[in-house]
Write an enzyme that holds these catalytic residues in place. Structure first.
Site, short mmCIF file in Angstrom:
data_model
loop_
_atom_site.label_atom_id
_atom_site.label_comp_id
_atom_site.label_asym_id
_atom_site.label_seq_id
_atom_site.Cartn_x
_atom_site.Cartn_y
_atom_site.Cartn_z
N ARG A 33 4.74 6.21 -35.39
CA ARG A 33 5.91 7.05 -35.13
C ARG A 33 5.96 8.24 -36.09
NH1 ARG A 33 9.17 4.56 -31.40
NH2 ARG A 33 8.95 2.32 -31.27
N ARG B 257 -22.34 -12.89 -7.60
CA ARG B 257 -21.40 -13.78 -6.91
C ARG B 257 -20.43 -12.95 -6.07
NH1 ARG B 257 -21.84 -18.78 -9.89
NH2 ARG B 257 -24.07 -18.67 -10.31
N ARG C 261 -7.49 -3.81 6.00
CA ARG C 261 -7.88 -3.39 7.36
C ARG C 261 -8.61 -2.05 7.32
NH1 ARG C 261 -2.88 -4.69 11.28
NH2 ARG C 261 -1.69 -3.66 9.67
N GLY D 280 4.73 -3.88 10.23
CA GLY D 280 3.62 -2.94 10.27
C GLY D 280 3.70 -2.04 11.49
N THR E 215 5.02 6.30 -22.80
CA THR E 215 6.09 5.59 -23.52
C THR E 215 6.77 4.66 -22.54
OG1 THR E 215 8.31 5.80 -24.43
CG2 THR E 215 7.59 7.62 -23.09
N MET F 119 -8.49 -6.97 0.92
CA MET F 119 -7.90 -6.69 2.24
C MET F 119 -7.60 -5.21 2.40
SD MET F 119 -5.21 -9.74 2.90
CE MET F 119 -5.70 -11.27 3.66
N ASP G 270 -1.16 -3.37 2.94
CA ASP G 270 -2.32 -2.48 3.04
C ASP G 270 -2.06 -1.03 2.59
OD1 ASP G 270 -3.51 -4.68 4.18
OD2 ASP G 270 -3.15 -4.03 6.24
N GLN H 240 6.86 -3.96 -24.94
CA GLN H 240 5.76 -3.03 -25.24
C GLN H 240 4.41 -3.73 -25.19
OE1 GLN H 240 6.93 -1.59 -29.12
NE2 GLN H 240 7.29 0.44 -28.26
N GLU I 141 -12.31 -4.60 3.17
CA GLU I 141 -12.74 -5.41 4.32
C GLU I 141 -13.17 -4.53 5.50
OE1 GLU I 141 -9.60 -7.99 5.71
OE2 GLU I 141 -8.17 -6.35 5.91
P1 ADP Z 1 2.15 -5.51 12.34
O1 ADP Z 1 3.60 -5.24 12.63
O2 ADP Z 1 1.95 -6.11 10.99
O3 ADP Z 1 1.28 -4.31 12.63
P2 ADP Z 1 1.23 -6.74 14.82
O4 ADP Z 1 0.38 -5.59 15.21
O5 ADP Z 1 0.68 -8.11 15.00
O6 ADP Z 1 1.69 -6.69 13.30
O7 ADP Z 1 2.60 -6.62 15.63
C1 ADP Z 1 3.62 -7.56 15.43
C2 ADP Z 1 4.34 -7.82 16.73
O8 ADP Z 1 4.90 -6.60 17.24
C3 ADP Z 1 3.46 -8.31 17.85
O9 ADP Z 1 3.22 -9.69 17.77
C4 ADP Z 1 4.27 -7.96 19.08
O10 ADP Z 1 5.28 -8.91 19.30
C5 ADP Z 1 4.93 -6.66 18.68
N1 ADP Z 1 4.19 -5.53 19.25
C6 ADP Z 1 3.14 -4.87 18.71
N2 ADP Z 1 2.73 -3.87 19.53
C7 ADP Z 1 3.56 -3.91 20.61
C8 ADP Z 1 3.65 -3.15 21.82
N3 ADP Z 1 2.83 -2.12 22.07
N4 ADP Z 1 4.64 -3.48 22.69
C9 ADP Z 1 5.48 -4.49 22.44
N5 ADP Z 1 5.42 -5.24 21.34
C10 ADP Z 1 4.48 -4.99 20.44
#
Ligand code: ADP
Length: 741
Positions: free
Chosen positions: A463, A286, A204, A112, A521, A202, A160, A656, A258
């Site tokens: 068809r 629910r 974020r 991420g 199709t 989820m 996400d 299909q 979320e």
């Molecule tokens: P994602 O990659 O899913 O966004 P995180 O934000 O938890 O997940 O980042 C994953 C890992 O990347 C962190 O645990 C850390 O080791 C590293 N990381 C994130 N930001 C930094 C930063 N500014 N400097 C150095 N390492 C970072």
């Protein structure tokens, strides 16, 4: 340094970091195999960035078969972690040492925005870290000099879908599958008890999963961070649910992201939504919080082929990079690999929460991609039950051609969207010949309830198309029923019929109305729109069937030839092969010769002798007239030298069947809304144009139907240009080990 100095071959490492996402394995597999094919040494790092800090056995040399049979597995087989150590300079110094020990100066990071940022920090510090290591005597100066730059490419692994610079992140489509399966299940129980469900998903800060699952799940109301509801939203929500019930709905579903807030930044929780509904509607409500189920399970077909393309491109990017290489995000745009400077994509992504806080919701939504804003509006229109339509035109919907999952979804969206524009919507039963027989009913908002996720075609499709001598009857039927515009939801035969009728339109007074064809199709053999409605569902059916087949066959030495549909179009075969990790694909577009088959069987014998237990070939149903699936299997068996048995598997109509996937539902909805809007505009302008859905960089357009003759090879019923044929080199690079090629 503890290990031998590195070789001069480029050495790359791949790691998965941050939250796990289904599809990460496909990236890793593609990176490893592509890099080996490109002449590089490849290492996998276990446990994400922490593995770099730890070194030792956490950085392992990978070979071709280290990544065999991983594509179908959820999560990440090389592990992921959040690493506090990597946030420290000392941690990153050790990471640099561990890479240099192996001669690695190129990284593919799948993670991420946090992981990508961390990696970029590491890259910018790299020269200083190397100086420190040399000064401390931990790394010889000539080694440091040889690896003066760290090259990085990022692939976004995140359920996400929250990254600017790519249409989709790896894992988002699978998460959507999990959510929509859950909503389908909840809808059936909720309907039994006339109950309301609040579903928290989820995402974020990103409302993608919530919005798209609300559309694909046929929900009544959705709350997303990018478009906080105006004050008084509780009243509006309750009013919408009441109107839906009055129009015939038996259940109500509200989807809450979320990260949803109101316009003052106060979080909107699923519990609050439940309390509001329970109090004001006085009924049983629910809450279901889907949680980690959304991350789990086998990747969808899309999350196998798309990450495969990205991993392939990312490996080539780092292997071929020069010293002034700028870090790249390898993403996807309109089904093509798309490169963006890494940190600008991360920065633009990080600006979105600020845009929301500043009240610039349009910009926040636009940053999510071209269709996001459109889909927010489409959802609002189709989820809102309408009073009797008034002042509009009479628009009929008709199917034609083979069955495609998603046809019902398209009709539902067209009916509801059309009504929201004041039109009277008509459903034609039994295709064009049903039109001739006058089998036309008005469809109201509630009549199409429950159609969003049902397979098959409630209106029926055939068809058989009208012959020229029946055109007069078609024309009369259009006039007698006072139809002002026609939406045709169907496949090649429907397109061809509309094209042929258009050529004769001056001779029939009833043909003066506007007409548009919406591509539905499983074959994906139409011009204009690149992935027809139904193709993704068929691909998922293929992938599921092959997963089972592989499990059943692993115990014996066996080769399978799996025959898939598609008529003369090899889309399902090639994408099926990319998604299942098949060794070979047979396409009509390439043809099949005896020499090919004899090469193939020689390779099969060699690989089974060397210990292989399973060989998978996917054959398009029309790949070759003479070398049918049966003939191919006999030939392979005859020449197998007793090393393996061969079995055919013809998947047939199950491709299909099945309920449409989230992707097919979302696209069916989007295209139906586009078509109804286009028809409305044509009715107002009295143009009477006939068109089919085209694409301008992924946005729907209307293309004149007469151009179809130039775009389509009518004898083979497929477009002359097929974008996905460009993916064949990826298949070739991943299917066979370089030495065995
Ligand atoms: P994602 O990659 O899913 O966004 P995180 O934000 O938890 O997940 O980042 C994953 C890992 O990347 C962190 O645990 C850390 O080791 C590293 N990381 C994130 N930001 C930094 C930063 N500014 N400097 C150095 N390492 C970072």
């Amino acid at each position: 340094m503890t290990t031998a100095p590195p070789t001069h071959r480029p050495a790359i490492a791949v790691l998965t970091s941050g939250g796990d996402a289904p599809g990460m394995n496909a990236v890793v597999r593609a990176v490893v195999r592509t890099a080996i094919g490109a002449g590089a040494d490849v290492f996998a790092v276990y446990e994400g960035l922490q593995g770099l800090v730890d070194g030792g056995q956490r950085i392992e040399r990978f070979g071709w078969s280290s990544v065999g049979s991983v594509q179908h597995r959820g999560g990440t087989v090389i592990g992921t972690a959040r690493s506090a150590d990597f946030r420290t300079r000392e941690g990153r110094r050790r990471a640099a040492l561990h890479l240099l020990e192996r001669g690695i100066d190129r990284l593919v990071v799948v993670g991420g925005d946090g992981s990508l940022t961390g990696t970029d920090v590491f890259r910018s510090e790299w020269p200083d870290l190397l100086d420190e290591l040399v000064e401390a005597g931990e790394v010889p100066a000539e080694i440091a000099a040889r690896h003066g730059h760290l090259v990085i490419a990022g692939v976004v692994g995140s359920i996400d879908n929250d990254m600017v610079g790519t249409d989709m992140t790896v894992g988002a489509d699978t998460a959507l599958h999990r959510i929509v399966d859950a909503i389908d299940a909840l809808a059936s129980t909720a309907a039994s008890h006339q109950r309301s469900f609040v579903v928290e998903v989820m995402g974020r800060h990103c409302g993608y999963l919530a919005l798209m699952s609300a559309i694909a799940g046929g929900a009544d109301y959705v709350l997303i961070p990018e478009n906080p509801p105006a004050d008084g939203w509780e009243d509006e929500m309750c009013e919408r649910l009441r109107a839906g019930r009055a129009a015939g709905r038996r259940e109500s579903i509200v989807v809450v992201a979320e990260g949803a807030t109101d316009r003052h930044g106060n979080p909107i929780t699923s519990g609050h939504v439940r309390d509001v509904l329970a109090e004001r509607l006085a009924e049983d409500v629910r809450v279901t919080i889907l949680g980690h189920v959304q991350r789990g399970g086998a990747p969808s077909a899309y999350d196998r082929w798309m990450p495969t393309l990205l991993g392939h491109a990312a490996a080539l990017e780092v292997v071929h990079a020069g010293p002034d290489h700028e870090p790249q995000l390898i993403g996807v745009r309109n089904n093509r690999v798309h490169r963006t400077p890494l940190m600008s994509a991360v920065e633009r992504t990080r600006q979105i929460p600020g845009l929301i806080q500043a009240g610039d919701y349009r910009a926040a939504m636009a940053a999510r991609g071209s269709s996001f804003t459109d889909m927010v509006e489409v959802f609002d229109r189709i989820a809102q039950a309408n009073d009797e339509p008034s002042g509009g035109a009479r628009i009929a919907v008709v199917h034609g051609g083979g069955l495609a999952p998603g046809m019902n979804t398209a009709v539902r969206a067209a009916v509801r969207f059309g009504q929201s524009r004041g039109h009277t919507m008509l459903g034609v039963q039994g295709s064009f010949l049903g039109l001739v027989d006058g089998r036309i009913d008005e469809l109201a908002w509630g009549d199409v309830d429950g159609w969003v996720g049902s397979g098959g075609a409630e209106l029926g499709t055939r068809r058989a198309m009208p012959r020229m001598e029946q055109y007069y009857a078609v024309s009369r039927a259009l006039e007698n029923n006072e139809i002002d515009a026609l939406l045709v939801v169907g496949g090649h035969r429907a397109y061809q019929a509309v094209h042929d009728m258009h050529a004769e339109r001056d001779r029939y007074p009833g043909f003066g109305l506007p007409v548009i064809c919406l591509p539905a199709t499983i074959d994906n053999n139409l011009p204009g729109w690149e992935t027809t409605i139904g193709a993704d569902t068929a691909l998922n059916e293929i992938v599921t069937a092959v997963d089972r087949l592989k499990q059943s066959a692993m115990a014996s030495q066996r080769a399978f030839v799996v025959e898939v549909m598609g008529r003369y179009c090899g889309y399902l075969a090639l994408m099926g092969a990319l998604s299942t990790g098949a060794e070979r694909v047979y396409l009509h577009e390439e043809g099949v010769t005896l020499a090919d088959l004899s090469d193939d069987v020689a390779r099969m014998v060699a690989s089974f002798r060397a210990g292989r237990r399973f060989h998978l070939a996917i054959r398009n149903e029309a790949a070759s007239e003479g070398y049918t699936t049966e003939v191919m299997c006999r030939l392979f068996a005859e020449e197998s030298a007793g090393e393996f048995d061969v079995r055919p598997m013809v998947l047939g109509h199950l491709q299909q069947g099945g309920n449409p996937t989230p992707f097919d539902r979302v696209h069916a909805t989007r295209l139906a809304a586009f078509c109804v809007d286009w028809l409305s505009a044509q009715i107002s302008a009295r143009t009477g144009q006939w068109a089919f859905v085209g694409s301008d960089e992924g946005r729907p357009t209307a293309e004149p139907i007469r151009t179809m003759a130039d775009l389509v090879d009518s004898a083979l019923a497929r477009p002359r240009e097929q974008w996905w044929l460009d993916l064949r080199p990826v298949m070739a690079a991943l299917a066979t080990e370089p030495d065995a090629r």
